[in-house]
Design an enzyme around this catalytic site. Structure first.
Site, PDB file in Angstrom:
ATOM      1  N   GLU A   1       0.663   4.513   0.195  1.00 46.36           N
ATOM      2  CA  GLU A   1       0.579   5.613   1.154  1.00 46.36           C
ATOM      3  C   GLU A   1       1.177   5.237   2.503  1.00 46.36           C
ATOM      4  OE1 GLU A   1      -3.742   5.485   3.166  1.00 46.36           O
ATOM      5  OE2 GLU A   1      -3.822   5.737   0.989  1.00 46.36           O
ATOM      6  N   ASP A   2       1.253   3.901   2.797  1.00 45.64           N
ATOM      7  CA  ASP A   2       1.818   3.452   4.079  1.00 45.64           C
ATOM      8  C   ASP A   2       3.343   3.282   4.021  1.00 45.64           C
ATOM      9  OD1 ASP A   2      -0.712   3.361   5.106  1.00 45.64           O
ATOM     10  OD2 ASP A   2      -0.939   1.176   4.923  1.00 45.64           O
ATOM     11  N   THR A   3       3.857   2.791   2.896  1.00 43.14           N
ATOM     12  CA  THR A   3       5.245   2.284   2.921  1.00 43.14           C
ATOM     13  C   THR A   3       6.133   2.730   1.755  1.00 43.14           C
ATOM     14  OG1 THR A   3       4.528   0.292   1.748  1.00 43.14           O
ATOM     15  CG2 THR A   3       4.561   0.178   4.167  1.00 43.14           C
ATOM     16  N   ARG A   4       5.584   3.357   0.717  1.00 43.27           N
ATOM     17  CA  ARG A   4       6.381   3.600  -0.488  1.00 43.27           C
ATOM     18  C   ARG A   4       7.649   4.394  -0.195  1.00 43.27           C
ATOM     19  NH1 ARG A   4       5.131   3.384  -5.730  1.00 43.27           N
ATOM     20  NH2 ARG A   4       2.866   3.449  -5.359  1.00 43.27           N
TER      21      ARG A   4
ATOM     22  N   GLU B   1      -4.289  -7.821  -6.458  1.00 41.35           N
ATOM     23  CA  GLU B   1      -2.916  -8.330  -6.578  1.00 41.35           C
ATOM     24  C   GLU B   1      -2.737  -9.561  -5.700  1.00 41.35           C
ATOM     25  OE1 GLU B   1      -0.270  -4.271  -7.441  1.00 41.35           O
ATOM     26  OE2 GLU B   1      -0.204  -5.256  -5.484  1.00 41.35           O
TER      27      GLU B   1
ATOM     28  N   GLY C   1      -6.642   2.309 -11.673  1.00 40.65           N
ATOM     29  CA  GLY C   1      -8.046   2.330 -12.058  1.00 40.65           C
ATOM     30  C   GLY C   1      -8.822   1.468 -11.097  1.00 40.65           C
TER      31      GLY C   1
ATOM     32  N   ARG D   1       0.877  -1.185   0.000  1.00 37.18           N
ATOM     33  CA  ARG D   1       0.000   0.000   0.000  1.00 37.18           C
ATOM     34  C   ARG D   1       0.902   1.219   0.000  1.00 37.18           C
ATOM     35  NH1 ARG D   1      -3.826   2.798  -1.596  1.00 37.18           N
ATOM     36  NH2 ARG D   1      -5.638   3.331  -0.296  1.00 37.18           N
TER      37      ARG D   1
END
Length: 929
Positions: free
Chosen positions: A19-22, A83, A49, A17
C-alpha cells in the site's frame, strides 16, 4: 493458495509494504532490475493469509539477494515482518532501503514506524515471534543501505540499487548457452578467464581465435554470461563480419554497441563517424566489457572502437576471430591470444553422442561406425554436431553409406562455415592454401621445402603462409615442431584439407583432367593412361595406396600439361620408354624411382627448385644437365648412393638432404664451395668417411653430422661462419680438428660424440668463446698445458684459468669413464655461472667440492651412474635435483643429508629452505636395503 510463480531460484527478492510503494517506487525498481536481466521476485498475485506460505519461504531461501524497502506502514504487516525474519535468517546478502522513513525509527522501533509495530503487537499472542521481529528490524537497520532523503531523485536511487546488484558477487547472470552443459567448455573458459584477469587495473584485449566451427562464439557467450555482472557498461556485438558488408550494417553494429554501454537505450546514429565519436567518448569514461563476435579485419574494429585509444581502466575487450593478426599493433593495448583447441577424444565422443544418440545409449554394433565419425571430425565441434544430427535415428546401413559419402561429398553445413575463411583470402593465399591441401599435405609439410617450391611457382609463400597461420588455416605442428633448428613442420586440419579438395573438385566435377590439381590416385592414373590432361593442371600426385609397384605407361602425356608445376610420382614402374616430355615449368620434381637413363631431349627445367631424384646420381649422362635454378635437393634414404659427385653445376642450391643414406661414403669437394648452401643434412649417414676438404659456405646455418660415426677428418673452415649455431662432431674427426675450427664464430651448442675408445681434442677448442651448451659423449680428453692467446678467467676453484668457456650454461656428460677428466672440466673449464649439469651412465663416485661455487647452478641430474655414492654441498641457487638408478647412493642417508647438501640450516622454514618440489620424488635413488 494460487500463485503465478513457479518454485525456482531468483537473483533478487523484494520485500515491501504494497500500500506504500507498489505502484510507485517498487514498480520502477522492479522494471529497472528486470531490464538488466536480473531475475526478481515480486509477490504480485500471492494470496495473503495470516501466515507466510511455505512456498514463499522457499523463494526467500533460494534468492541470492534480498532488498527490504522499509516504509512507514511496513511494520503494520505481520506478513512483511515474517518475510523480514526469514530474510535475516538465511539470505546471503541483505540491502535495506529506507523509503520515507528514518533508519533510526526502524532500528529503535520508535516514531510512526514504532507505533505501527506496537499496534500490531497487541494482536499477536506469540510474544517470542514479536521479539524475533524486533531483533530482525534492529539487525536490518544496522546494515548499510539507502536512505531516500540522501538521493536527489527517486530515479537516481533506483539506479544506485541496480548498480549495486549488478556488482554483487552473489548474482550469477543468466546463461544463454547453458554453459555448464556445454562439452569441454569449462577448461576453455578458465583459459580465457586467466588471460582476462578481471581484477587487474589495466585495459586488456583478448582474442579467441581458431578455425570456423571450433567454438569461438560459444566460449565468448559463456564468458559474457559469467562476467557481465562485473561491468556497468557491456555489450555483446554479434556477426560483425556479416553486418560490416554495408554502411547501414556498420551503423547497426554501432547502435547495438551503444545500446549496451550508453545510458540512452534508444540512441540512434546517422553516420559511421558520428557513431565512432559517441562510442569513443563513452569508452574513455566507463569501465566496459565489449565482445565483438566474428571480426575479420581491422577496419571493423576501428568502426566500433576507434583506434583503441583511451579506454577507461579495467575495461576488457574480447574478439572472436579467425585472424590472429588483428591483435597486433593495438596502440599499446595489452593483447592476448587464446587459440581454441580441438576437442579431445573423450569430449568428442560426448558431444557426438549428444546429437547422434540423445538417449546416450549406443548400440554395440554402432561403436565402430561411431569411431569412424569421430575420426573424420578430428575434434571439430561443428562437424560432430552436424554429423550427429544427420546420423541420428538412422539404421546402421545408412550410417555406413553416409560415412563413405562424407569423404567425397562433405556436409554443406560444415563446408559453408569453413569456406568463409577461404573466401576472405587473396589470390596468392588461395593458391598457397590449395597447393598445400591438394599436394603438400600428402607429400611433406616441411616449411622450408614448401617455401622454396611455391616461390618457384611464382607465389609469395613467406608472406602467404604467415597469413594462413594467422587466419587459422595452417598451424605449426607442435608434435613435430622442428625438422632442424631452422625448419619446422606445418599442419592443416583434415576438414580444411577436404574443403580445399572440394573447391578444386568443383572446378570440373566430371572431368579430372580439367582441374587445377590431381591428388586421387585413381583419377590421376585415369588422366595419364587416357591422355586426358590439360594446361589447367598445376600439380599431380601419382602414388598408389598399395606397397607393390604398379605398372604405368608414361610417354608423352605430360606434353599437354604446360602449366604443371608440382609433380610427385612414387611406387610406379614405367613399362615403356623413353620418356618423351616433361614440362619445363616444373618447380618441384619428386620421382625417386625415375627409370630412364636420360631426360627428354626438350627438357630444360629453368624453374626447377626442388629435386628429389636420388637415382640421377647413379646415371652419369643425366648429370651432364645443368640445374642452375635448383635450390632444394632431397636424396634422403637412398641406399644406393655411395658418393655425392660434383655439384658445381647447381650453384644456387640452399638445402642438401642426405638423411639415412646408409651407404654414403664420400662427398665431393665441390659441395664445400656451394656458397649459397644453408643446410647440409647428413643425419645418420653411418658409413660416411670423407667430407669436402674445405668448407667455404658462408650461408650455412644447419650442418647435421649426428650418427656419422666413421667420419675420419673434419674439414678446414676457410671463412668465418656466423650462421651455424649447433654442431655435433663425431669422435674420430674430433682428433683432427684444425685451428680453423674456431671460424664457427656463432657456435652456441657443441656435441662431441664418441662411442668407443678415446679421443683428444685440440687446443683450439678453447677459442670457442660463445659456447653455451656442451655435450660430451664418450671418453673425450681435453688438452692441458697448451698456449692460448686470451685472458684467464676465474674458474670454480676460485683461481684464474685460461681454459674457461665463459658463456657456458649447460654441460652434459654421457658414457664418460675418466673421472679425472670430468673433474678437470668441472674445475678448470666451467665458469661460476654454470646453470645446469647432467651426468648420464658415467663412471663417477662423487662430484668435486668446487660444485658449491657455481653461484647460478639450478639443475643437477644424475642418471644411471651405478657407482655414484655421494653428493657434495651444492650452492643455494639449486632448484632441481634428480638422481635416478644410482644404486650405490643410499636413500636414507641421501634424505638426511639434504640440508647439508644445499648448505642450508636443518631447521629452516620450508618457505626458505629445501622443499619437496626441488627433488624429483619418483626419481629418487633406490635404497639398497
Amino acid at each position: 493458495m494460487a500463485s503465478s510463480h513457479q518454485l525456482k531460484n531468483f537473483d533478487v527478492f523484494l520485500s515491501f509494504r504494497g500500500e506504500d510503494t507498489r505502484r510507485g517506487f517498487i514498480s520502477h525498481l522492479h522494471k529497472a532490475l528486470t531490464q538488466q536481466g536480473i531475475q526478481t521476485f515480486i509477490d504480485d498475485n500471492l494470496t495473503r493469509g495470516e501466515n507466510i506460505s511455505e512456498e514463499l519461504l522457499k523463494v526467500i531461501e533460494n534468492s541470492s539477494v534480498s532488498i527490504i524497502v522499509f516504509s512507514k506502514n511496513y511494520a503494520s504487516s505481520s506478513w512483511c515482518l515474517d518475510e523480514l525474519d526469514k530474510i535475516i535468517e538465511c539470505t546471503k546478502k541483505v540491502l535495506p532501503v529506507f523509503y520515507q522513513v528514518d533508519p533510526s525509527e526502524v532500528r529503535k522501533q520508535i516514531g510512526d514506524f514504532g507505533k505501527a509495530l506496537t499496534k500490531l503487537e497487541k494482536k499477536i499472542k506469540d510474544k517470542t515471534k514479536v521479539q524475533r521481529w524486533r531483533d530482525a528490524l534492529s539487525n536490518a537497520a544496522n546494515i548499510s543501505g539507502w536512505d531516500d532523503k540522501n538521493s536527489c531523485t527517486e530515479s537516481e536511487l533506483v539506479q544506485q540499487i541496480v548498480e549495486e546488484i549488478l556488482n554483487s558477487e552473489f548474482i550469477q547472470m543468466p546463461s544463454n548457452v547453458a554453459s555448464m552443459q556445454l562439452v569441454g567448455i569449462n577448461s576453455r573458459m578458465e583459459a580465457v578467464t586467466k588471460l582476462l584477469d578481471i581484477e587487474s587495473n589495466d585495459v586488456r584485449m583478448v582474442g579467441i581465435t581458431g578455425l570456423g566451427g571450433i567454438g569461438k562464439t560459444t566460449i565468448a557467450k559463456a564468458i559474457y554470461d559469467r562476467f557481465s555482472n562485473h561491468f556497468k557498461a557491456k555489450s555483446f556485438v554479434e556477426n560483425v563480419r556479416e553486418w560490416s558488408k554495408t554502411e547501414q550494417g556498420k551503423i547497426h553494429l554501432q547502435e547495438a554497441l551503444l545500446k549496451g554501454i550508453s545510458e540512452d537505450k534508444n540512441l540512434k546514429v546517422s553516420t559511421i563517424y558520428e557513431g565512432t565519436t559517441r562510442i569513443n567518448r563513452i569508452l574513455c569514461l566507463k569501465q566496459v566489457l565489449i565482445i565483438l563476435d566474428d571480426v575479420d579485419n581491422a577496419n571493423q574494429i576501428e568502426t566500433l572502437l576507434g583506434r583503441s585509444e583511451g579506454f577507461a581502466s579495467r575495461s576488457r575487450i574480447i574478439l572472436t576471430t579467425r585472424n590472429k593478426r588483428l591483435l597486433a599493433n593495438r596502440n599499446g593495448l595489452s593483447t592476448y591470444d587464446y587459440e581454441v583447441e580441438e576437442l579431445d577424444e573423450d569430449e568428442a565422443i560426448e558431444l557426438f553422442r549428444k546429437h547422434a544418440f540423445p538417449s546416450n545409449e549406443v548400440p554395440e554394433d554402432y561403436l565402430e561406425l561411431e569411431k569412424q565419425a569421430i575420426s573424420y571430425a578430428k575434434g571439430l565441434p561443428l562437424a560432430l554436431k552436424v554429423m550427429g544430427c544427420d546420423l541420428c535415428e538412422r539404421p546402421i546401413h545408412e550410417w555406413e553409406d553416409a560415412l563413405d559419402c562424407y569423404e567425397t561429398n562433405p556436409l554443406e553445413d560444415i563446408q559453408n562455415i569453413l569456406k568463409r575463411s577461404y573466401e576472405g583470402l587473396n589470390e596468392n593465399e588461395k593458391n598457397i592454401f590449395l597447393d598445400i591441401a591438394c599436394f603438400f599435405k600428402g607429400y611433406g609439410m616441411s616449411y622450408n621445402m614448401i617455401k622454396v617450391a611455391l616461390k618457384g611457382c611464382g607465389l609469395n609463400p613467406v608472406y602467404g603462409i604467415r597469413n594462413l597461420i594467422d587466419k587459422c588455416l595452417l598451424t605449426i605442428d607442435q608434435d613435430n615442431y622442428y625438422l632442424s633448428v631452422h625448419d619446422y613442420y606445418l599442419s592443416m586440419h583434415d576438414l580444411l584439407q577436404q574443403m580445399g579438395m572440394d573447391i578444386v573438385r568443383q572446378e570440373a566435377p566430371q572431368k579430372p583432367g580439367e582441374r587445377s590439381r590431381l591428388w586421387c590416385y585413381e583419377e590421376a592414373l585415369g588422366v595419364l593412361t587416357e591422355d586426358m590432361g590439360s594446361d589447367r593442371i598445376r600439380s599431380i600426385i601419382l602414388w598408389p595406396p598399395k606397397s607393390e609397384q604398379v605398372k604405368v605407361q608414361i610417354k608423352a602425356q605430360f606434353c599437354k600439361m604446360k602449366n604443371l608445376r608440382l609433380l610427385l610420382i612414387r611406387n610406379v614402374r614405367c613399362c615403356n620408354g623413353p620418356l618423351e616430355c616433361l614440362p619445363n615449368g616444373l618447380s618441384l620434381l619428386d620421382w625417386r624411382d625415375y627409370p630412364f637413363s636420360s631426360w627428354p631431349s626438350n627438357f630444360f627445367p629453368k624453374k626447377l627448385v626442388v629435386l628429389n631424384m636420388p637415382f640421377i646420381l647413379l646415371k652419369e649422362p643425366v648429370l651432364k644437365q645443368i640445374f642452375v635454378s635448383v635450390t632444394y635437393v632431397d636424396f634422403s634414404r637412398c641406399n644406393l648412393i655411395t658418393k655425392i659427385p660434383d655439384l658445381s653445376m647447381t650453384p644456387n642450391v640452399t638445402n642438401l638432404m642426405f638423411n639415412f643414406c646408409s651407404n654414403l661414403v664420400e662427398i665431393d669437394d665441390s659441395v664445400g664451395h656451394l656458397d649459397k648452401l644453408e643446410e647440409l643434412n647428413l643425419f645418420w649417414c653411418s658409413k660416411l668417411e670423407t667430407l669436402p676438404n674445405c668448407l667455404m659456405m658462408k650461408s650455412l646455418t644447419n650442418f647435421n653430422l649426428v650418427g656419422c660415426f666413421r667420419l675420419k677428418k673434419f674439414p678446414n673452415i676457410l671463412h668465418e661462419m656466423k650462421g651455424v649455431k649447433y654442431l655435433s662432431v663425431p669422435g674420430k674427426s674430433a682428433n683432427e680438428l684444425t685451428p680453423s675450427f674456431v671460424n664457427f664464430i656463432g657456435l652456441k651448442g657443441l656435441s662431441v660424440l664418441l662411442f668407443s675408445g678415446k679421443t683428444h681434442l685440440p687446443g683450439c677448442i678453447y677459442n670457442l668463446q660463445h659456447i653455451e651448451e656442451f655435450s660430451i659423449l664418450g671418453s673425450v680428453i681435453f688438452p692441458k698445458n697448451v698456449e692460448i692467446d686470451r685472458q684467464p678467467m676465474c674458474n670454480s676453484l676460485g683461481c684464474s684459468s685460461k681454459y674457461v668457456f665463459p658463456m657456458l650454461k649447460s654441460l652434459l656428460f654421457q658414457g664418460y669413464n675418466i673421472y679425472s677428466e670430468m673433474e678437470f672440466i668441472l674445475n678448470y673449464c666451467c665458469p661460476l655461472t654454470l646453470e645446469g649439469l647432467r651426468i648420464h651412465h658415467s663412471v663417477v663416485v662423487t662430484l668435486p667440492e668446487s660444485m658449491s661455487r657455481f653461484e647460478r647452478l639450478h639443475t643437477l641430474i644424475i642418471i644411471g651412474c651405478s657407482e655414484f655414492r655421494e653428493i657434495p654441498r651444492l650452492p643455494h641457487s639449486i632448484r632441481r635435483v634428480e638422481v635416478v638408478c644410482c644404486h650405490s647412493l643410499a636413500l636414507q642417508s641421501f634424505l638426511q643429508m639434504l640440508p647439508e647438501i644445499t648448505g642450508l640450516p636443518p631447521n629452516l622454514p620450508p618457505c626458505l629452505g629445501v622443499t619437496s618440489h626441488m627433488f624429483s620424488q619418483k626419481l629418487l635413488p633406490h635404497s639398497r636395503t
